[in-house]
Design a protein around this motif. Sequence first.
Motif, PDB file in Angstrom:
ATOM      1  N   ARG A 133      35.128  55.656  31.078  1.00  0.00           N
ATOM      2  CA  ARG A 133      34.034  55.803  32.039  1.00  0.00           C
ATOM      3  C   ARG A 133      34.525  55.716  33.478  1.00  0.00           C
ATOM      4  NH1 ARG A 133      31.613  52.741  27.960  1.00  0.00           N
ATOM      5  NH2 ARG A 133      32.137  50.777  28.947  1.00  0.00           N
ATOM      6  N   GLY A 134      35.830  55.493  33.654  1.00  0.00           N
ATOM      7  CA  GLY A 134      36.394  55.496  34.997  1.00  0.00           C
ATOM      8  C   GLY A 134      36.143  54.219  35.767  1.00  0.00           C
ATOM      9  N   THR A 135      35.775  53.137  35.059  1.00  0.00           N
ATOM     10  CA  THR A 135      35.495  51.901  35.785  1.00  0.00           C
ATOM     11  C   THR A 135      36.685  50.945  35.783  1.00  0.00           C
ATOM     12  OG1 THR A 135      34.523  51.070  33.769  1.00  0.00           O
ATOM     13  CG2 THR A 135      33.018  51.945  35.397  1.00  0.00           C
ATOM     14  N   ILE A 144      33.667  37.743  34.571  1.00  0.00           N
ATOM     15  CA  ILE A 144      33.925  39.013  33.873  1.00  0.00           C
ATOM     16  C   ILE A 144      33.202  39.005  32.532  1.00  0.00           C
ATOM     17  CG2 ILE A 144      35.721  40.394  32.759  1.00  0.00           C
ATOM     18  CD1 ILE A 144      35.982  40.646  35.650  1.00  0.00           C
ATOM     19  N   ARG A 198      47.983  49.802  32.372  1.00  0.00           N
ATOM     20  CA  ARG A 198      46.884  50.219  33.236  1.00  0.00           C
ATOM     21  C   ARG A 198      46.754  51.729  33.275  1.00  0.00           C
ATOM     22  NH1 ARG A 198      48.796  47.389  38.266  1.00  0.00           N
ATOM     23  NH2 ARG A 198      50.017  45.881  37.083  1.00  0.00           N
ATOM     24  N   TYR A 214      29.738  50.844  36.677  1.00  0.00           N
ATOM     25  CA  TYR A 214      29.268  50.580  35.319  1.00  0.00           C
ATOM     26  C   TYR A 214      27.905  51.205  35.084  1.00  0.00           C
ATOM     27  CZ  TYR A 214      33.042  47.307  35.314  1.00  0.00           C
ATOM     28  OH  TYR A 214      34.288  46.762  35.387  1.00  0.00           O
ATOM     29  N   GLU A 222      46.774  39.268  43.942  1.00  0.00           N
ATOM     30  CA  GLU A 222      45.365  38.841  44.043  1.00  0.00           C
ATOM     31  C   GLU A 222      44.985  38.616  45.497  1.00  0.00           C
ATOM     32  OE1 GLU A 222      46.615  38.602  40.282  1.00  0.00           O
ATOM     33  OE2 GLU A 222      47.208  36.895  41.524  1.00  0.00           O
ATOM     34  N   ARG A 263      44.425  41.854  47.160  1.00  0.00           N
ATOM     35  CA  ARG A 263      43.159  42.492  46.769  1.00  0.00           C
ATOM     36  C   ARG A 263      41.963  41.792  47.397  1.00  0.00           C
ATOM     37  NH1 ARG A 263      45.717  43.142  41.649  1.00  0.00           N
ATOM     38  NH2 ARG A 263      44.601  41.388  40.721  1.00  0.00           N
ATOM     39  N   GLU A 265      39.704  51.280  36.992  1.00  0.00           N
ATOM     40  CA  GLU A 265      40.381  51.176  38.277  1.00  0.00           C
ATOM     41  C   GLU A 265      39.550  50.335  39.256  1.00  0.00           C
ATOM     42  OE1 GLU A 265      41.325  54.752  40.561  1.00  0.00           O
ATOM     43  OE2 GLU A 265      43.417  54.378  40.060  1.00  0.00           O
ATOM     44  N   THR A 266      38.235  50.499  39.195  1.00  0.00           N
ATOM     45  CA  THR A 266      37.360  49.663  40.015  1.00  0.00           C
ATOM     46  C   THR A 266      37.606  48.197  39.698  1.00  0.00           C
ATOM     47  OG1 THR A 266      35.714  51.380  39.627  1.00  0.00           O
ATOM     48  CG2 THR A 266      34.967  49.389  40.759  1.00  0.00           C
ATOM     49  N   LEU A 267      37.602  47.908  38.401  1.00  0.00           N
ATOM     50  CA  LEU A 267      37.773  46.525  37.952  1.00  0.00           C
ATOM     51  C   LEU A 267      39.118  45.967  38.411  1.00  0.00           C
ATOM     52  CD1 LEU A 267      36.914  44.190  36.129  1.00  0.00           C
ATOM     53  CD2 LEU A 267      38.016  45.358  34.250  1.00  0.00           C
ATOM     54  N   LEU A 268      40.174  46.767  38.275  1.00  0.00           N
ATOM     55  CA  LEU A 268      41.510  46.267  38.581  1.00  0.00           C
ATOM     56  C   LEU A 268      41.744  46.156  40.085  1.00  0.00           C
ATOM     57  CD1 LEU A 268      43.534  48.175  35.877  1.00  0.00           C
ATOM     58  CD2 LEU A 268      42.908  45.773  35.910  1.00  0.00           C
ATOM     59  N   SER A 269      40.902  46.826  40.890  1.00  0.00           N
ATOM     60  CA  SER A 269      41.096  46.716  42.331  1.00  0.00           C
ATOM     61  C   SER A 269      40.362  45.506  42.902  1.00  0.00           C
ATOM     62  CB  SER A 269      40.607  47.989  43.026  1.00  0.00           C
ATOM     63  OG  SER A 269      39.202  48.035  42.994  1.00  0.00           O
ATOM     64  N   LEU A 270      39.655  44.763  42.026  1.00  0.00           N
ATOM     65  CA  LEU A 270      38.934  43.571  42.507  1.00  0.00           C
ATOM     66  C   LEU A 270      39.892  42.378  42.582  1.00  0.00           C
ATOM     67  CD1 LEU A 270      35.655  43.924  40.443  1.00  0.00           C
ATOM     68  CD2 LEU A 270      36.042  44.481  42.838  1.00  0.00           C
ATOM     69  N   PRO A 271      39.597  41.440  43.439  1.00  0.00           N
ATOM     70  CA  PRO A 271      40.516  40.303  43.595  1.00  0.00           C
ATOM     71  C   PRO A 271      40.401  39.291  42.456  1.00  0.00           C
ATOM     72  CG  PRO A 271      38.679  40.065  45.080  1.00  0.00           C
ATOM     73  CD  PRO A 271      38.489  41.378  44.396  1.00  0.00           C
ATOM     74  N   ILE A 272      40.730  39.716  41.267  1.00  0.00           N
ATOM     75  CA  ILE A 272      40.695  38.827  40.101  1.00  0.00           C
ATOM     76  C   ILE A 272      42.031  38.974  39.407  1.00  0.00           C
ATOM     77  CG2 ILE A 272      39.612  38.436  37.869  1.00  0.00           C
ATOM     78  CD1 ILE A 272      37.074  39.398  38.961  1.00  0.00           C
ATOM     79  N   THR A 310      38.498  58.039  41.354  1.00  0.00           N
ATOM     80  CA  THR A 310      38.556  57.521  39.992  1.00  0.00           C
ATOM     81  C   THR A 310      38.025  56.090  39.881  1.00  0.00           C
ATOM     82  OG1 THR A 310      40.874  57.062  40.472  1.00  0.00           O
ATOM     83  CG2 THR A 310      40.401  58.975  39.096  1.00  0.00           C
ATOM     84  N   THR A 311      37.382  55.568  40.928  1.00  0.00           N
ATOM     85  CA  THR A 311      36.720  54.266  40.759  1.00  0.00           C
ATOM     86  C   THR A 311      35.234  54.516  40.583  1.00  0.00           C
ATOM     87  OG1 THR A 311      36.564  54.069  43.135  1.00  0.00           O
ATOM     88  CG2 THR A 311      38.343  52.860  42.086  1.00  0.00           C
ATOM     89  N   ARG A 312      34.794  54.480  39.336  1.00  0.00           N
ATOM     90  CA  ARG A 312      33.366  54.707  39.080  1.00  0.00           C
ATOM     91  C   ARG A 312      32.682  53.368  38.858  1.00  0.00           C
ATOM     92  NH1 ARG A 312      35.189  58.942  35.786  1.00  0.00           N
ATOM     93  NH2 ARG A 312      35.766  60.657  37.134  1.00  0.00           N
ATOM     94  N   GLU A 357      36.093  51.349  29.395  1.00  0.00           N
ATOM     95  CA  GLU A 357      36.153  51.271  30.856  1.00  0.00           C
ATOM     96  C   GLU A 357      37.041  52.377  31.404  1.00  0.00           C
ATOM     97  OE1 GLU A 357      35.959  48.423  33.435  1.00  0.00           O
ATOM     98  OE2 GLU A 357      35.089  46.802  32.252  1.00  0.00           O
ATOM     99  N   ARG A 414      44.648  39.534  36.611  1.00  0.00           N
ATOM    100  CA  ARG A 414      44.512  40.406  35.443  1.00  0.00           C
ATOM    101  C   ARG A 414      44.318  39.606  34.164  1.00  0.00           C
ATOM    102  NH1 ARG A 414      47.398  44.455  39.093  1.00  0.00           N
ATOM    103  NH2 ARG A 414      45.427  45.395  39.656  1.00  0.00           N
TER     104      ARG A 414
END
Lengths: 716, 242
Positions: A248-250, A10, A432, B90, B74, B77, A252-259, B86-88, A245, A261
């Motif tokens: 720019r709407g990113t 990250i 979030r 970078y 985790e 996911r 939610e993308t970030l939080l949906s990744l398997p990482i 709403t998932t944009r 983030e 928090r």
Amino acid sequence: MIISAAAWRIAKKDGLEVLRDRRTLFINLILPVLLYPLLTLFLIQVVQLAQATKRDPPRIATIGVPAPALRFLKEPAPDEKTAPANKSLASPAENLPELVSLPPEAISALTAIAVKLKTPTPEDRKAALGILRQHRLVTALIVLNPEARPVEVLRLNDDAHPRMDEAKSATDRALESWRKEQVKATLDAAQVPMTALTPIATTTLSLAPVAEAVRTRIAGIIPLLLVILATSGAFFPAMDLIAGERERGTLETLLSLPIRRRDVFIGKLLVCCAAALAAVILNLLSLVFTVGIMGAQLAKAGGGLDLAGIAGVGGGTLLLCVVMLLPLTVTVAALALALAGVANSVKEANNTLAPLILVVTVAGAVAAMPRIEPNLALDLVPITGVVLALKESLQSPHLPWMHLALAGLSSLAVAAVVVTWATRLLESERFRYPGLVRAGWGRWRKWGLKPPVPGGLEVLGIYALAVAGMTMGSGLLTNAPAAAIVVIPLLAFVALPALLHAWAGAYPLSAIHLGRPTARHLLAGLALVLPAIALSATVGALQATVIDPKLLEQGGDKVMEIIAQVRAAGGIGLVLLCVAVAPGICEEILCRGTLLAGLRQGLGTLGAVLISAFLFAVLHMSPWRFAPQCVLGIGLALLCLRCGSIWPGVIVHAGHNGLLVLAELASSGQVPGVQPLVAFARQVPPMTWGFVVPPLLVALAATGFRLSRKASQPGS
Amino acid sequence: MLTLHGVRKTFYDPGRGPVPAVDGITASAHGGVVAVVGANGAGKSTLLRLIATLLVPDEGRITVAGLDVTKDPEGVRRHLGYLSTTTRLYPRLTGRELLRHIGGCYGLEGAALTEALDRQVVNFALAGFLDQRLEGCSTGQLQRINLARTLIADPPVLILDEPTTGLDLVASAQVVDAVRAARKTERLILLCTHHLTEVEACADRLWLLRDGKLAWDGAPADLGTGAGLDAAVRAHLGLNSP
Ligand SMILES: Nc1ncnc2c1ncn2[C@@H]1O[C@H](COP(=O)(O)OP(=O)(O)OP(=O)(O)O)[C@@H](O)[C@H]1O
Ligand SMILES: [Mg+2]
């Protein structure tokens, strides 16, 4: 803390993004480098401009002043002409005032007021000031009778005039020269040499290089600047990395990744810290470089000032600055990330972060003020301590190791707490999706489950209130009876805020450990009184072998003095009430009740026990009692968690305080009835005590622990 | 693959009071494409966010690939690709940097990552703009990269919340084709959409959501085709104009 591969991943991505953001680049890399060169250039320009513009001389009127004095006003005495003009930028010739002749009616009005010199009415003053201002005068010099000895000179000043200082120094100088001339004439007449008036001549030699003297002057500002840079350096990435983030709407993308928090948060924290450190290091290098170049220039110009030495603080000191600022940077970065995280947009984040930069600046500026020196209490104050210690390191020829270590440890502890708290934030839904739950707080909550336990930030606020009240409130009570001085702050600032908070937050009493204790638990408390005394006495004794008690003892006598007053007013019973029962109950309610319960939410059990004990010790504001209280606090917190109630701890705390005070009083023969006991104790050989007391203490402690074992496991 | 048991999520809105967005849904699905359809505010996105562990259920249990969403988010996911309106992406990264970063987050490394990347580049024809910063890409190109990043680690569960919103007819058709291409027996695709043509084109199963409740669960063909399906869905959702 272990930084996982995911956190690095990250950090790598965020770092790349930040490097592609022009605003952050400017604030973190370019501004710190250019700051000093630009500042220097600007200063030089301003000084040159100021010198280039000719200022009007201050206007002075004279009435009845004899000619010799007037001469000195018009031109400086011969010996001053040659003196170098190193005090002010303007040369003495320019400092000469403009002598103004007044119209007759103004002269007579001023003279009339001068006659009433002993009893001027407010109207007279106003009238005189009116005349001065009407003729744009700074000062009027009036001599009513030049023949009188001594000659009485009346100076009417418009003290609010911006050129007052110049006018004053000009008239001072003229009058002094005039006085010297008169004295010389008198001495000459009596055939006494002028040197009779100056039997002692002082010559001063400045030994330290100019560079070092200058360094001492600027030493206060440099750490402050560095702290501000570290803060602002962390700000822009912090805003960009969470609020940005979100905007720019990113996010939610970030939080949906398997990482996890917390890895997301730590990754972002790494980038913020790196950015802030880059700002600090570049700034330090720029400082050294600028001063070096300036010094070289000045040396070439032959100004006689060897400024090059300023830079010679040595790489070690610079490294020290960076190391000391590291925890502070981490703290500020984590705070900034957390605060920016609750904002919906970068713009909103700007607003939530503005107070933080204000707090940092004020805390740093306090330390940068001249005459403020580090002490053991100030070392513990988060930002102030570090700035003070760094200032001292830059100023004094010897490094203040103790202050550096204390301030460093304290800021490390703060960093650990803030980071632990902040990393958990992203786990909360509310963080979030801000605005998810807007149903109100506590008693005023309109809908939904009330949180059963207060949050960590809330209880820290209550604690801050208590500290502020204890420091400021006791000042209000100086004239009250001694017992009130002790008890009222405890009730009003320690217990009351905690109880009000529990009421307003609609927290059940058991949530802040105020539930009913069982008889077993109370017995456990009784059994643990003596072991607690042994513990704190041992810590105190250990401490005394390491640090000189005199270094830490502050106000110990004052406590005994207050105790003596309380005793005079109400006997031993009142003393015990004031120093044992009241603190026992009030401090336990705050520290083991509200604080421990709330901190456990944000920091987990271990963190909550340690931090609540630390804060408990800080509350006493006594460096000497700090370590014993800290250890005692840990024990009391563990006991409280084990029993699920503060009341056994209240018994331990009150018993501990009470017995110690009784012992103190008894040793000076002030407690009736113990004399035979003391006498008996003295007769028993010490070895016997050595065999009896430790096993007794161990047995008591073991009994206490057994009794305190909780029948039912604690709920949430 | 996915089980929902008595799942509830209520929001509080200062104007409206408590809003039961998901109101006791029990269902399960094992593979194929499940279309989630409902009126605006029916709770579709909330349900999908609950499954994606972005929200936490107030009540009930959700498991994905046998893992509980509240106990092992985790892990859940890791089995999920989630895409919504709403998932944009970078804007300051290039497509390649983004895909590599996200592949890395799923644990892909080295040759496996490069191979997965190449596969997505071919599948979604990304080669033309892969090394361009995303702020310069068109909506359609962005959506293709977005789909590619959800699929890069080949997850067994795919959540697509209105993937065709804002796309033109050609791009929408490309997305539907992609969904069909991604369909496997051992993969569950949850597709939330407002277009019944898309449902007919690729869905094996249909969930109709009304006021946070599951109003109908079954094969779309059971409701009818074309205008018949449209009428049946309207009836179930209470959308018939008076
Ligand atoms: N973060 C939130 N805070 C408060 N209320 C919310 C939040 N998110 C959703 N809601 C409410 O929950 C309900 C369901 O919303 P949701 O977004 O799940 O609907 P949807 O079916 O996806 O609608 P659409 O077709 O418009 O996307 C709505 O009434 C909405 O106002
Ligand atoms: Mg939706």
